[in-house]
Structures are given as structure tokens and as C-alpha cells.
Design an enzyme around this catalytic site. Structure first.
Site, PDB file in Angstrom:
ATOM      1  N   LYS A 174       0.871  -1.180   0.000  1.00  0.00           N
ATOM      2  CA  LYS A 174       0.000   0.000   0.000  1.00  0.00           C
ATOM      3  C   LYS A 174       0.905   1.227   0.000  1.00  0.00           C
ATOM      4  O   LYS A 174       1.497   1.592   1.011  1.00  0.00           O
ATOM      5  CB  LYS A 174      -0.894   0.067   1.240  1.00  0.00           C
ATOM      6  CG  LYS A 174      -1.920   1.198   1.109  1.00  0.00           C
ATOM      7  CD  LYS A 174      -2.434   1.707   2.439  1.00  0.00           C
ATOM      8  CE  LYS A 174      -1.535   2.708   3.106  1.00  0.00           C
ATOM      9  NZ  LYS A 174      -1.297   3.971   2.372  1.00  0.00           N
ATOM     10  N   PRO A 175       1.034   1.856  -1.177  1.00  0.00           N
ATOM     11  CA  PRO A 175       1.837   3.082  -1.207  1.00  0.00           C
ATOM     12  C   PRO A 175       0.999   4.244  -0.692  1.00  0.00           C
ATOM     13  O   PRO A 175      -0.220   4.120  -0.529  1.00  0.00           O
ATOM     14  CB  PRO A 175       2.147   3.254  -2.699  1.00  0.00           C
ATOM     15  CG  PRO A 175       0.982   2.632  -3.386  1.00  0.00           C
ATOM     16  CD  PRO A 175       0.468   1.533  -2.494  1.00  0.00           C
ATOM     17  N   GLY A 208       7.589   4.886   8.085  1.00  0.00           N
ATOM     18  CA  GLY A 208       6.767   6.075   8.328  1.00  0.00           C
ATOM     19  C   GLY A 208       7.030   6.615   9.721  1.00  0.00           C
ATOM     20  O   GLY A 208       8.106   6.390  10.295  1.00  0.00           O
ATOM     21  N   GLU A 215      10.476   0.954  10.187  1.00  0.00           N
ATOM     22  CA  GLU A 215      11.537   1.932   9.922  1.00  0.00           C
ATOM     23  C   GLU A 215      10.894   3.295  10.165  1.00  0.00           C
ATOM     24  O   GLU A 215      10.090   3.754   9.359  1.00  0.00           O
ATOM     25  CB  GLU A 215      12.036   1.735   8.487  1.00  0.00           C
ATOM     26  CG  GLU A 215      13.401   2.309   8.255  1.00  0.00           C
ATOM     27  CD  GLU A 215      13.345   3.702   7.667  1.00  0.00           C
ATOM     28  OE1 GLU A 215      13.359   4.665   8.482  1.00  0.00           O
ATOM     29  OE2 GLU A 215      13.268   3.828   6.449  1.00  0.00           O
ATOM     30  N   LEU A 216      11.223   3.901  11.311  1.00  0.00           N
ATOM     31  CA  LEU A 216      10.445   5.045  11.794  1.00  0.00           C
ATOM     32  C   LEU A 216      11.251   6.353  11.777  1.00  0.00           C
ATOM     33  O   LEU A 216      12.275   6.445  11.129  1.00  0.00           O
ATOM     34  CB  LEU A 216       9.907   4.715  13.186  1.00  0.00           C
ATOM     35  CG  LEU A 216       9.165   3.365  13.270  1.00  0.00           C
ATOM     36  CD1 LEU A 216       8.779   3.040  14.696  1.00  0.00           C
ATOM     37  CD2 LEU A 216       7.943   3.344  12.353  1.00  0.00           C
ATOM     38  N   CYS A 255      14.366  10.358   6.309  1.00  0.00           N
ATOM     39  CA  CYS A 255      14.419   9.974   7.740  1.00  0.00           C
ATOM     40  C   CYS A 255      15.836  10.018   8.306  1.00  0.00           C
ATOM     41  O   CYS A 255      16.020  10.275   9.489  1.00  0.00           O
ATOM     42  CB  CYS A 255      13.864   8.568   7.938  1.00  0.00           C
ATOM     43  SG  CYS A 255      12.205   8.389   7.330  1.00  0.00           S
ATOM     44  N   GLU A 272      12.201  16.248  14.504  1.00  0.00           N
ATOM     45  CA  GLU A 272      12.587  16.063  13.103  1.00  0.00           C
ATOM     46  C   GLU A 272      11.914  17.177  12.283  1.00  0.00           C
ATOM     47  O   GLU A 272      10.692  17.327  12.318  1.00  0.00           O
ATOM     48  CB  GLU A 272      12.069  14.685  12.663  1.00  0.00           C
ATOM     49  CG  GLU A 272      12.559  14.218  11.329  1.00  0.00           C
ATOM     50  CD  GLU A 272      12.034  12.810  11.013  1.00  0.00           C
ATOM     51  OE1 GLU A 272      10.899  12.473  11.397  1.00  0.00           O
ATOM     52  OE2 GLU A 272      12.778  12.059  10.352  1.00  0.00           O
TER      53      GLU A 272
HETATM   54  C1  SIN Z   1      14.441   7.103   4.546  1.00  0.00           C
HETATM   55  O1  SIN Z   1      13.984   8.228   4.464  1.00  0.00           O
HETATM   56  O2  SIN Z   1      14.339   6.446   5.562  1.00  0.00           O
HETATM   57  C2  SIN Z   1      15.161   6.430   3.413  1.00  0.00           C
HETATM   58  C3  SIN Z   1      16.531   6.883   3.262  1.00  0.00           C
HETATM   59  C4  SIN Z   1      17.448   5.856   2.666  1.00  0.00           C
HETATM   60  O3  SIN Z   1      17.094   4.714   2.422  1.00  0.00           O
HETATM   61  O4  SIN Z   1      18.609   6.216   2.448  1.00  0.00           O
END
Ligand code: SIN
Length: 478
Positions: free
Chosen positions: A174-175, A227, A249-250, A283, A382
Site C-alpha cells: 500500500k503506497p 513512516g 523503519e520510523l 528519515c 525532526e
Molecule cells: C528514509 O527516508 O528512511 C530512506 C533513506 C534511505 O534509504 O537512504
């Protein structure tokens, strides 16, 4: 480019022609670039059934056969690089040169995991008694559901889909509503690669519909998500109901430390590479800067010179380095972080202003703020924008203390030419990814992921493959 009206991809069919459609807009202009059907609960259920039905055959293929499909997909992605990169820029706003890099990066996960498919090694362990032998084998987890973000519309899918398919899992993605067109292109390439129907499925639909349907299904054995931490917490709770595996992966809040023996040219290069990737909407991008007093002014001076060369604009235009922010909320957050810092005593070295075009496109100048302190929001949260807030520090210990003073632990960066100081620093920093004299650490072969509230599990590398494999042991009696 003509408008792209696309459909969801479920069980090898393009579906949703007669469903209500939503529009995808170019963040650089506000123009509509395409439409997609609004997926429903029934669509998600159909995707789960398709993935579940396809699973036994896909899992039982030889690793070589699965690798062949992935290699075909890799080649198609590279052949179609310009097409995918252009769509990515149109829907995400990132500069075309970055989109091209992202296609390479996204394809590298498919290639790397195609090679890894044949390395799902087990082991033999001596038995406890003379007549026992123990064998350990690895098997695919089963049906995997993935929820992916808008900031890397292709790579965050392939980083999940590559290892899933290599391991023998089937896959539903789901994008986000901002960038489903890149995801749909990937599905088209999967179809062209001949990947059997039901092995990959795509449903773009409201978040709650997807997560609630996935949560209730006992057929889905794993959820993988990139996200925010807040959503990650919710998904983890939901997955507890049927003990699904989760990879998360937050959010990040990356510190960037420059020690007084650093090579400042390297530090500036690392800053530009880390901070301005996708206009700071990454991120792992550096969020807050700690620079030792001896090199504080010199670092800022050198950095200003490089930042002044960056061009802001529509990502499709030649020479653009900084595209728009994804939307109004993102823009207002950046604006607030800058204003708050200035109100609390920061000085704008360069940039500091935003520009809204057509009431629909949100640009922000690359900005350096000096004289920052820990009380400022930009040093605590962030920002997800092209802002460099710089705080002066004195000692290595002060830098480590400030860097670790957060609930996040995704990526951290430091610059020093001294191996002893650097070794102490890398061991003390509570981050899953460390850039030492390096601002661009990501690679398919590396275990990407965070500590603390930045996530669970790893993506990429052998660790990222293991996330899609179950461990089974067999006790033989002689
Ligand atoms: C992300 O925004 O987590 C991805 C960055 C990356 O894979 O280098």
C-alpha cells in the site's frame, strides 16, 4: 507529459476502473498528474487472498528461479529508468537527478536480493545425545504486507519487496496517496518480468482500511512499515493480535557532529549530501548540528558558500537541487521550526524564507541557522526540511550527550580525522546507522534501521533478508 490514469494491481489484474478516483498532484505546481481508484476493504481482502493462493507455488520455486524473475525486474527498472524517474519527480517533487539516483538505489535492492535468494542458509548442529542430529532450515514467512512512504516512492518498496520475493514470500503493497504512480510503475515492471499473478499486489486505499484489514487477517504473517513513530506504535499494537512479525523503519532526529580536528571540506560535503537529499525530507538526513567552538565559524563560513550555490525550483528543470516540500503541513512545520529558533535567539546565516506558488506548491530556501540551543524545536524534533541549525559545543562528551538526548536512534553522523576519538564516538552514539566522515551511508548490502523509537528490525543486507525468513529446526533420531 500526459495525465496518468492508473488502476490497482491485484492477482495479476488491473482493477478499480469503476471505483471513485482520487487525484495525484505535482507538489511543484499543484497540477494534476494522474488519478487512481480509491481502494476498498474488498480490494485489500482480494489482495490478501491472491497473495495467499500464490504463496505455495512461489515458495516452492527454486531460489534460482525466483532470482531469475528478480534479475529480469532489475533489468527492466534500469531500461525504464527515465520513465520511472520522471514520474517520481512529477508526483514527489524531488529533483530529476535525485529521482534517477533513486531508481538506481531501488533497483540495487532487487539485484542484491536476487543474488541473496540462493543464500537462505540453514545449518547442522551436533545433537545433545549420540543418536540425535539437529538440522536448521530457513523458510519464507508467508504473505507480507507493506506500507510505504512518499519520500522514497520506489526504493522503500523494493527494499521490502526484494527480500520478500527472494525469500519466497508473496507481497502486498500500500503506497501513500501522494506517490502511488511510481509504485504502479513497479507493478507494471513486475508484470513485464513475468512474475506470476498474485505474487505482488498493489492497493492504494485509506490507511485505516488497509491496516485494519491486514490486522484482522490470519493469512498475513508479516507487516513492514516505513513512516512515523506514532503510526508505527499503532501498527505494532495491531499486529500483536495475531502475533504477526513486524519491521518498522520510523522517524529520525539525526545529529551531525563536527569535531575540531575534522576535515571541514569533508564535513561540508557530508552536510550537503545528507541534509539536502529530497529537500531534507529523508528519515536519515542530518537534523541538528553540533560543531566544536574551534571550528564553528570556519565550518559555517565554508558551508554558507556551498549552500549559496543550491538552486530551488521545479525538479524537472535543469540544475535544480532543492524541490518543493510535499505539502502545506510539511511547509508549515519547517516555517515553525525556523521562526521558533529565531524567536529563541538563532541567527539566519542564509535562507530562512519560504515561497508558496499558485497557492499549491510549497518551497523553502536552504537555510543555515547559527547560535542554536537545545531549547529550540528544531533541535528536538525532526524538521523534514532544508534547515541546518548549528549549535556550538566544547567537548566530545558534550556532543555525545546532546546527540543521545532523544527518543530516536536512526542515523547519526560525525566528522573527525582522529581514529581514537572516532572509535569512542561511534561506540557511544545510540544510533543504528553511523556516518563517520560520510553523509550518504545507505546501500543495499547494509542493514538499514534504527534503535530506540526509530524502529524494529533491519532492511537491506543479510539482516534484511532474515526478516522474511522463519527458522525451523528438525531433530533427527538415528
Ligand atoms: C528514509 O527516508 O528512511 C530512506 C533513506 C534511505 O534509504 O537512504
Amino acid at each position: 507529459m500526459e495525465k496518468l490514469d492508473k488502476l490497482n494491481y491485484i492477482n495479476g489484474e488491473w482493477v478499480g476502473e469503476n471505483q471513485q478516483k482520487f487525484e495525484i498532484k505535482n507538489p511543484a505546481t499543484g497540477e494534476v498528474v494522474g488519478t487512481m481508484p480509491e481502494g476498498t476493504k474488498e480490494d485489500v481482502e482480494a489482495a490478501i487472498d491472491a497473495a495467499d493462493n500464490a504463496f505455495p507455488e512461489w515458495a516452492n520455486l527454486s531460489a534460482e528461479k525466483r532470482a531469475d524473475y528478480l534479475k529480469k525486474l532489475f533489468n527492466i527498472m534500469l531500461e525504464k529508468k527515465e520513465e520511472l524517474a520522471t514520474i517520481m519527480t512529477l508526483e514527489s517533487g524531488k529533483p530529476l537527478k535525485e529521482s534517477r539516483n533513486e531508481v538506481d538505489y531501488a533497483a540495487s535492492f532487487i539485484e542484491w536480493f536476487a543474488e541473496e535468494a540462493r543464500r537462505a542458509y540453514g545449518k547442522i548442529i551436533p545433537g545433545k545425545t549420540a543418536d540425535q542430529r539437529i538440522q536448521v532450515i530457513k523458510q519464507p514467512v508467508g504473505v507480507v504486507a507493506a506500507i510505504t512512504p512518499w519520500n522514497f516512492p520506489a526504493a522503500m518498496i523494493t527494499r521490502k519487496m526484494g527480500p520478500a520475493l527472494a525469500a519466497g514470500c508473496t507481497f502486498i503493497v500500500k503506497p501513500p496517496k501522494e506517490t502511488p504512480l511510481s509504485a504502479i510503475k513497479l507493478m507494471e515492471y513486475c508484470e513485464q518480468a513475468g512474475i506470476p499473478k498474485g505474487v505482488v499486489n498493489h492497493v492504494v486505499c485509506p490507511d485505516e482500511i488497509f491496516s485494519n484489514t491486514i490486522k484482522d487477517s490470519t493469512k498475513v504473517r508479516k507487516l513492514t512499515f516505513t513512516g512515523s513513530t506514532e503510526v508505527g506504535v499503532l501498527l505494532m499494537k495491531q499486529c500483536a493480535e495475531h502475533i504477526k512479525k513486524v519491521s518498522l523503519e520510523l522517524g529520525g532526529q539525526a545529529p551531525f557532529i563536527v569535531l575540531d580536528d575534522a576535515d571541514l571540506d569533508k564535513a561540508v560535503k557530508g552536510t550537503i549530501a545528507s541534509k539536502f537529499r529530497n529537500s531534507g525530507q529523508t528519515c536519515i538526513c542530518a537534523n541538528r548540528f553540533y560543531v566544536q567552538s574551534k571550528v564553528y565559524d570556519a565550518f559555517i563560513e565554508k558551508l554558507e558558500k556551498e549552500v549559496s550555490k543550491l538552486k530551488v525550483g521545479n525538479g524537472l528543470d535543469e540544475g535544480v537541487d532543492i524541490g518543493p516540500l510535499i505539502n502545506k503541513d510539511g511547509y508549515e512545520k519547517v516555517e515553525h521550526h525556523v521562526q521558533d529558533a529565531v524567536d529563541k535567539g538563532a541567527k539566519v546565516v542564509i535562507g530562512g524564507k519560504g515561497q508558496i506558488k499558485n497557492n499549491a506548491a510549497y518551497f523553502f530556501e536552504p537555510t543555515i541557522l547559527r547560535d542554536c540551543s537545545e531549547h529550540m524545536v528544531c533541535m528536538q524534533q525532526e524538521t523534514f526540511g532544508p534547515i541546518i541549525p548549528v549549535q556550538k559545543i566544547e567537548t566530545d562528551e558534550e556532543a555525545i550527550g546532546a546527540a543521545n538526548h532523544t527518543r530516536y536512534g536512526l542515523a547519526g553522523y560525525f566528522f573527525t580525522e582522529n581514529v581514537t576519538r572516532g572509535t569512542k564516538m561511534l561506540e557511544a552514539l545510540q544510533y543504528g546507522i553511523i556516518g563517520w566522515n560520510h553523509g550518504a551511508p545507505s546501500a543495499a548490502q547494509a542493514p538499514f534501521g534504527g534503535m530506540k523509537e526509530s524502529g524494529l528490525g533491519r532492511e537491506g543486507g543479510v539482516e534484511g533478508f532474515d526478516e522474511y525468513l522463519e527458522t525451523k529446526y528438525i531433530s533427527f533420531g538415528l
